[in-house]
Design a protein around this motif. Structure first.
Motif, PDB file in Angstrom:
ATOM      1  N   ARG A   1       0.860  -1.180   0.000  1.00 48.17           N
ATOM      2  CA  ARG A   1       0.000   0.000   0.000  1.00 48.17           C
ATOM      3  C   ARG A   1       0.896   1.230   0.000  1.00 48.17           C
ATOM      4  NH1 ARG A   1      -5.533   1.048   3.472  1.00 48.17           N
ATOM      5  NH2 ARG A   1      -6.184   2.842   2.284  1.00 48.17           N
ATOM      6  N   ASN A   2       0.348   2.367  -0.373  1.00 47.14           N
ATOM      7  CA  ASN A   2       1.082   3.636  -0.366  1.00 47.14           C
ATOM      8  C   ASN A   2       2.292   3.614  -1.298  1.00 47.14           C
ATOM      9  OD1 ASN A   2      -0.678   4.375   1.792  1.00 47.14           O
ATOM     10  ND2 ASN A   2       0.718   3.459   3.283  1.00 47.14           N
TER      11      ASN A   2
ATOM     12  N   SER B   1      -3.436   4.815   4.904  1.00 49.21           N
ATOM     13  CA  SER B   1      -2.659   5.909   4.329  1.00 49.21           C
ATOM     14  C   SER B   1      -2.073   6.808   5.413  1.00 49.21           C
ATOM     15  CB  SER B   1      -3.530   6.738   3.381  1.00 49.21           C
ATOM     16  OG  SER B   1      -4.601   7.333   4.079  1.00 49.21           O
TER      17      SER B   1
ATOM     18  N   GLU C   1      -8.957   5.035   8.505  1.00 55.64           N
ATOM     19  CA  GLU C   1      -8.149   6.250   8.605  1.00 55.64           C
ATOM     20  C   GLU C   1      -8.292   6.906   9.975  1.00 55.64           C
ATOM     21  OE1 GLU C   1      -5.963   7.191   6.104  1.00 55.64           O
ATOM     22  OE2 GLU C   1      -6.592   5.200   5.483  1.00 55.64           O
TER      23      GLU C   1
END
Length: 430
Positions: A244-245, A293, A350
Motif C-alpha cells: 500500500r502507499n 494511508s 483512517e
C-alpha cells in the motif's frame, strides 16, 4: 435460491460504489485497512453495542461483507443475510437471503462475480445472482493441487484472480504455488490456470505475498502476473507481505522482529541485472498487521507475552525516520493491558485501529478482547515517548476473537464459540 438472488442482485449492482470487505485482507495488498470508513470515529467508538449472529447447528468459520449482504461460511455452506436486518437487536436468528449448499464463499469483486470453493482443489465463479459462469481446478507444482486452500488464498487484483495453494509433496515436504486466472474465466465452462508462479515454501495462511494490479509481490521475487516474468527481488526471507502507499512492507521475524520497506515500483534502491532492491526504510519494531494511508500498525509476534506484547504505530509520511538509511521509530506504542499475553489480529481505518488480543484473567480463565485506538494518536494517548491506551474495549472470557473487519459503521469478528460478533452504533440495529 436463484430467484431470491435475482431480487437482490439488481439492488447490489446499483446500491454501492464501494462494495464492502469482499476478500481476505480487504484488498489485494492485504492491507487490512478500509479507507472508506467514516462513520466510526474516536468520538463515537466507545458507544459501540455488541450483537451476535449465529447459524443453527453450525459454527461460523469466516465472513464477508459484499454490497447489501453479510455472507458467512458455516457448516460447509455459504449463507447470505440482509445487512440492514442482520444482526437483530434481540440477537435472534436472521433470515437467510440465499444459501449455497456445500460451497464456501472465498472472494468477490463486489459488482459482477463471486467465487466459491467446491472441493479441496476446485472452485466455481458465479454472477451476483448466483448463476454459474465457469469452474476451475487448481494446479500445484506437479499438477492438480492435492493441498488445502488457505484462509487467505483467493485474491482479486485488477482483472486477475490469484489462488495461492499449498501442495503436499510427500515425505514432509510441501510447495506453495500461485495460480493465475482471469476473473472473467477462459471462454470455456471449465478453466485451468493461465499460468502458475512458484512461491517460496509453504504454507500460505499468513501469505508471504501480496498483489497490486498486474504485479505479484512474493518473497521469492516480484512478478508480472500477465507474463509470469520476474521483475525484481529482494534479499532475505519475509513471512508476511503487505502493499500500500506505493510501498511493500516485508515483515522479518528477526530477532528482533522488524519490517523492511521497499519501493513497490522497483525503482528506488534497486540495481543490477537481475534487479535486486534494497529497503528504502526500516521499521525498527514489530511485524506489520494493518497499513492505512495514515499509519502502519505493527505488533510484537504472537509468541511475545506479558506487558511486552504491544502495538507499534508508524506514520506513513516518514516523519519519525532518520536520514538514509532510513530507520523509523514508532510515533507511539499501544498497550492492551499490563497482563497482555499476545496481540492476535489488527484492522484499521483512517480514524481508528482495531486489535484483538488475549489478556490473562483470574486463572484458569483467559480474557480475549476487541480494542480500538485513536488513529490520530490523540484520545487515550499521552507521554513522551507517546503511549496509547484503548478508547474502546469489549471482553469475553475463554472465547478467542479472530481477525476484525470494519465496514459501514460496524466492526465484525468471529469468536471461537462459533458466533459472529457485530459491533454497531446505537440505533443502527433494530
Amino acid at each position: 435460491m436463484r430467484t431470491r438472488l435475482v431480487t437482490l442482485g439488481t439492488v447490489l449492482i446499483i446500491a454501492l460504489g464501494a462494495c464492502g470487505w469482499t476478500q481476505p485482507g480487504f484488498d489485494s495488498g492485504h492491507s487490512q485497512s478500509n479507507p472508506s470508513e467514516t462513520r466510526l470515529t474516536a468520538a463515537n467508538v466507545n458507544s459501540l453495542e455488541s450483537h451476535t449472529v449465529t447459524v443453527a447447528n453450525a459454527s461460523v468459520d469466516s465472513f464477508f461483507v459484499v454490497g447489501p449482504w453479510l455472507i458467512v461460511n458455516a457448516g460447509g455452506n455459504a449463507v447470505a443475510y440482509d445487512r440492514t436486518a442482520c444482526p437483530r437487536a434481540d440477537n435472534g436468528a436472521c433470515t437467510p437471503i440465499w444459501t449455497r449448499t456445500d460451497r464456501t464463499f472465498k472472494s468477490s469483486n463486489g459488482t459482477s462475480v463471486m467465487f466459491f470453493s467446491t472441493s479441496i482443489n476446485t472452485f466455481e465463479a458465479t454472477d451476483m445472482m448466483g448463476t454459474k459462469l465457469w469452474d476451475a481446478t487448481t494446479s500445484g507444482a506437479t499438477g492438480p493441487s492435492i493441498g488445502n486452500f488457505s484462509a487467505k488464498a483467493f485474491t482479486i487484483s485488477g482483472t486477475n484472480l490469484l489462488v495461492a495453494i499449498d501442495q503436499y509433496l510427500g515425505h514432509g515436504s510441501s510447495a506453495a504455488v500461485m495460480n493465475v486466472f482471469s476473473t472473467t474465466g477462459c471462454g470455456a465452462p471449465t478453466c485451468i490456470p493461465a499460468r502458475t508462479i512458484p512461491l517460496r515454501g509453504g504454507p500460505v495462511t499468513d501469505p508471504p505475498w501480496a498483489a497490486s494490479g498486474n504485479v505479484l509481490y512474493t518473497d521469492a521475487g516480484v512478478f508480472d502476473v500477465t507474463s509470469g516474468a520476474r521483475l525484481w527481488s529482494f534479499d532475505g526471507d519475509a513471512f508476511f507481505l503487505q502493499v500500500r502507499n506505493g510501498k511493500v512492507y516485508a515483515s522479518r521475524e528477526g530477532p528482533p522482529a522488524a519490517v523492511d520497506v521497499f519501493d513497490a515500483a522497483g525503482s528506488a534502491g534497486c540495481s543490477g541485472a537481475p534487479k535486486i532492491c534494497q529497503p528504502i526504510q526500516k521499521l525498527q519494531n514489530g511485524v506489520t498487521r494493518a497499513v492505512s494511508s495514515r499509519l502502519v500498525t505493527a505488533s510484537t509476534l504472537a509468541g511475545s507475552s506479558g506487558p511486552d506484547a504491544k502495538l507499534f504505530l508508524y506514520p506513513t509520511d516518514g516523519s519519525t525516520c532518520s536520514t538514509a538509511p532510513a530507520t523509523c521509530a514508532p510515533a507511539a506504542t499501544a498497550t492492551l493491558g499490563s497482563s497482555t499475553s499476545f496481540v492476535s489480529s489488527v484492522a484499521s481505518t483512517e480514524q481508528l485501529v482495531f486489535a484483538t488480543g488475549q489478556t490473562t484473567g483470574p486463572l484458569p480463565a483467559t480474557n480475549h478482547s476487541l480494542f480500538a485506538f485513536d488513529g490520530a494518536l490523540s484520545s487515550g494517548c499521552s507521554g513522551a515517548p507517546k503511549v496509547c491506551t484503548p478508547i474502546f474495549t469489549f471482553t469475553l472470557t475463554n472465547i478467542n476473537l479472530g481477525q476484525p473487519e470494519i465496514w459501514d459503521g460496524r466492526a465484525y469478528t468471529v469468536g471461537s464459540n462459533g458466533k459472529l460478533y457485530v459491533f454497531s452504533l446505537p440505533g443502527d440495529v433494530s
